[in-house]
Design a protein around this motif. Structure first.
Motif, mmCIF file in Angstrom:
data_model
loop_
_atom_site.group_PDB
_atom_site.id
_atom_site.type_symbol
_atom_site.label_atom_id
_atom_site.label_comp_id
_atom_site.label_asym_id
_atom_site.label_seq_id
_atom_site.Cartn_x
_atom_site.Cartn_y
_atom_site.Cartn_z
ATOM 1 N N PHE A 271 -22.709 -49.133 -81.754
ATOM 2 C CA PHE A 271 -23.127 -49.979 -80.641
ATOM 3 C C PHE A 271 -22.614 -49.410 -79.324
ATOM 4 O O PHE A 271 -21.603 -48.705 -79.285
ATOM 5 N N ARG A 272 -23.294 -49.769 -78.250
ATOM 6 C CA ARG A 272 -22.861 -49.464 -76.884
ATOM 7 C C ARG A 272 -23.109 -50.742 -76.082
ATOM 8 O O ARG A 272 -24.250 -51.158 -75.906
ATOM 9 N N GLU A 273 -22.033 -51.378 -75.627
ATOM 10 C CA GLU A 273 -22.115 -52.670 -74.946
ATOM 11 C C GLU A 273 -21.379 -52.617 -73.615
ATOM 12 O O GLU A 273 -20.364 -51.926 -73.482
ATOM 13 N N THR B 47 -15.258 -45.566 -80.224
ATOM 14 C CA THR B 47 -15.604 -44.155 -80.084
ATOM 15 C C THR B 47 -15.548 -43.686 -78.639
ATOM 16 O O THR B 47 -15.557 -42.485 -78.388
ATOM 17 N N GLY B 48 -15.509 -44.607 -77.695
ATOM 18 C CA GLY B 48 -15.396 -44.195 -76.296
ATOM 19 C C GLY B 48 -15.626 -45.350 -75.348
ATOM 20 O O GLY B 48 -16.076 -46.430 -75.737
ATOM 21 N N PHE B 49 -15.291 -45.110 -74.075
ATOM 22 C CA PHE B 49 -15.558 -46.099 -73.035
ATOM 23 C C PHE B 49 -15.825 -45.356 -71.738
ATOM 24 O O PHE B 49 -15.447 -44.194 -71.568
ATOM 25 N N GLU B 50 -16.488 -46.040 -70.828
ATOM 26 C CA GLU B 50 -16.791 -45.478 -69.512
ATOM 27 C C GLU B 50 -16.682 -46.599 -68.490
ATOM 28 O O GLU B 50 -17.332 -47.640 -68.634
ATOM 29 N N ALA C 86 -11.101 -51.942 -64.152
ATOM 30 C CA ALA C 86 -10.528 -51.716 -65.477
ATOM 31 C C ALA C 86 -10.228 -50.232 -65.660
ATOM 32 O O ALA C 86 -10.818 -49.383 -64.988
ATOM 33 N N THR C 87 -9.311 -49.923 -66.559
ATOM 34 C CA THR C 87 -9.004 -48.530 -66.878
ATOM 35 C C THR C 87 -9.334 -48.180 -68.323
ATOM 36 O O THR C 87 -9.332 -47.011 -68.678
ATOM 37 N N THR C 88 -9.608 -49.185 -69.152
ATOM 38 C CA THR C 88 -9.933 -48.916 -70.551
ATOM 39 C C THR C 88 -10.770 -50.048 -71.130
ATOM 40 O O THR C 88 -10.815 -51.153 -70.591
ATOM 41 N N GLY C 89 -11.408 -49.756 -72.243
ATOM 42 C CA GLY C 89 -12.164 -50.748 -72.998
ATOM 43 C C GLY C 89 -11.868 -50.560 -74.471
ATOM 44 O O GLY C 89 -11.644 -49.443 -74.933
ATOM 45 N N LEU C 90 -11.850 -51.649 -75.217
ATOM 46 C CA LEU C 90 -11.532 -51.562 -76.647
ATOM 47 C C LEU C 90 -12.106 -52.755 -77.391
ATOM 48 O O LEU C 90 -12.496 -53.748 -76.807
ATOM 49 N N VAL C 91 -12.146 -52.609 -78.710
ATOM 50 C CA VAL C 91 -12.540 -53.714 -79.588
ATOM 51 C C VAL C 91 -11.253 -54.359 -80.079
ATOM 52 O O VAL C 91 -10.451 -53.718 -80.742
ATOM 53 N N LEU D 72 -18.652 -49.790 -73.409
ATOM 54 C CA LEU D 72 -17.830 -49.525 -74.590
ATOM 55 C C LEU D 72 -18.719 -49.061 -75.735
ATOM 56 O O LEU D 72 -19.740 -49.677 -76.030
ATOM 57 N N SER D 73 -18.333 -47.973 -76.375
ATOM 58 C CA SER D 73 -19.038 -47.465 -77.556
ATOM 59 C C SER D 73 -18.123 -47.654 -78.764
ATOM 60 O O SER D 73 -16.935 -47.324 -78.703
#
Length: 130
Positions: A109-111, A54-57, A119-124, A66-67
Motif C-alpha cells: 500500500f501507499r497512503e 518500506t518507505g516514507f516521503e 513531520a520527519t517520519t512516517g510509520l505503521v 507512507l509505503s
C-alpha cells in the motif's frame, strides 16, 4: 506360567488393576493438555498480521506519504494505524486505514497521512484483524 510369575502371584507382587487405570488416566490427561496447548498456539497464529514499512516521503508540511506491506490471513479484513512523527517523536498526524478482505495473502500500500505540523517520519504503529 513361569517361575517368576508364580512367585509374584504367591507373594502378592502382581500389579493391581487400580494402578493400571491410574496410569492410563494420567497419560490421557497429559495427551489432552498437549493437544489443547497445540491448538491454542495454532489458533493464535492464524490471525497474525505482519507489517513492514518500506518507505516514507514528506510531501509537504501537511502530508506524509507512507509505503508499507502487510501479510494477513486471506478472507479477513484488517485495520492499521498509520502515524507521522516530528523530530522529537511526537505524533503530528495519524490515520486508521481499513483494508477489506482479500484473497491475496500479502499486499502493498501507499497512503497519505495528513499532519498538523511538519513531520520527519512516517510509520505503521499497529495492524490487527477486524
Amino acid at each position: 506360567m513361569t517361575t517368576p510369575d508364580m512367585l509374584d502371584e504367591r507373594y502378592g507382587r502382581t500389579r493391581s488393576p487400580r494402578r493400571r487405570w491410574t496410569l492410563g488416566i494420567i497419560i490421557a490427561v497429559a495427551a489432552v493438555l498437549v493437544a489443547l496447548y497445540a491448538w491454542m498456539t495454532v489458533s493464535g497464529a492464524l490471525d497474525d498480521v505482519h507489517v513492514d514499512t518500506t518507505g516514507f516521503e514528506v510531501t509537504d508540511e501537511r502530508t506524509v506519504m507512507l509505503s508499507f506491506q502487510i501479510t494477513a490471513p486471506t478472507g479477513r479484513s484488517v485495520a492499521c494505524v498509520l502515524e507521522a512523527q516530528d523530530e522529537e517523536h511526537g505524533v503530528v498526524g495519524w490515520k486508521v486505514l481499513e483494508i477489506p478482505a482479500s484473497a491475496v495473502h500479502a499486499q502493498a500500500f501507499r497512503e497519505s497521512i495528513p499532519t498538523v505540523s511538519a513531520a520527519t517520519t512516517g510509520l505503521v504503529n499497529a495492524c490487527w484483524v477486524t
